[in-house]
Scaffold this motif. Structure first.
Motif, short mmCIF file in Angstrom:
data_model
loop_
_atom_site.label_atom_id
_atom_site.label_comp_id
_atom_site.label_asym_id
_atom_site.label_seq_id
_atom_site.Cartn_x
_atom_site.Cartn_y
_atom_site.Cartn_z
N SER A 192 9.38 11.87 -35.16
CA SER A 192 9.94 11.74 -33.88
C SER A 192 9.41 12.81 -32.90
O SER A 192 8.94 12.61 -31.76
N VAL A 193 9.17 14.07 -33.33
CA VAL A 193 8.72 15.20 -32.56
C VAL A 193 7.08 15.13 -32.45
O VAL A 193 6.73 15.15 -31.42
N ARG B 231 5.48 12.39 -32.03
CA ARG B 231 5.39 11.34 -31.13
C ARG B 231 5.28 11.94 -29.62
O ARG B 231 4.53 11.40 -28.84
N ARG B 232 6.14 12.88 -29.50
CA ARG B 232 6.32 13.51 -28.32
C ARG B 232 5.34 14.57 -28.02
O ARG B 232 5.52 15.44 -26.79
N SER C 85 -0.06 15.15 -25.24
CA SER C 85 -0.02 15.55 -23.90
C SER C 85 -1.23 16.05 -23.34
O SER C 85 -1.99 16.58 -24.23
N LEU D 6 2.87 21.79 -23.13
CA LEU D 6 4.40 21.37 -23.04
C LEU D 6 5.25 22.44 -23.32
O LEU D 6 5.18 23.66 -23.74
#
Length: 119
Positions: free
Chosen positions: A84-85, A87-88, A91, A95
């Motif tokens: 999950s992390v 994927r985010r 950038s 961040l």
């Protein structure tokens, strides 16, 4: 105003809850004549009436991975958190993390610190 006929009267009990808890618990809202939907649900309003449907629950047996030992559950949680992390983290700009003080933001921050040192 989108709905000029909606009475915008403040619910004094909800206001008290907001001042005490710093949020208004469901199903209440700041307005006397409005209510929140339960978590993980949606509302359909048609000529048959109003129907509220829950679309997800963590307690549904078909949604859970059964028969995991405590160690297996911990490993699975780490796998899901990592996926999950990661994927985010994609950038083009630096961040940051907003820390609310809760267990979720603290866990994510600890994960990032351990795995993304120097970035």
């Amino acid at each position: 105003m989108l709905y000029p006929s909606f009475p915008r009267k403040v619910d004094p009990i909800s206001l008290t809850k907001y001042l005490f808890f710093e949020f208004i618990p469901s199903p209440h809202t700041i307005f006397r004549d409005a209510k929140k939907l339960p978590a993980a649900s949606y509302l359909v309003w048609d000529n048959k009436g109003i129907e509220v449907t829950q679309y997800w629950s963590p307690f549904e047996p078909q949604k859970r991975e059964n028969n995991l030992s405590e160690v297996e559950a911990q490993l699975r949680l780490m796998e899901l958190l990592t996926e999950s992390v990661k994927r985010r983290l994609i950038s083009d700009v630096p961040l940051g993390v907003f820390l609310s003080g809760g267990i979720d933001s603290s866990t994510i921050t600890a994960w990032l610190r351990k795995r993304c040192q120097g970035r």
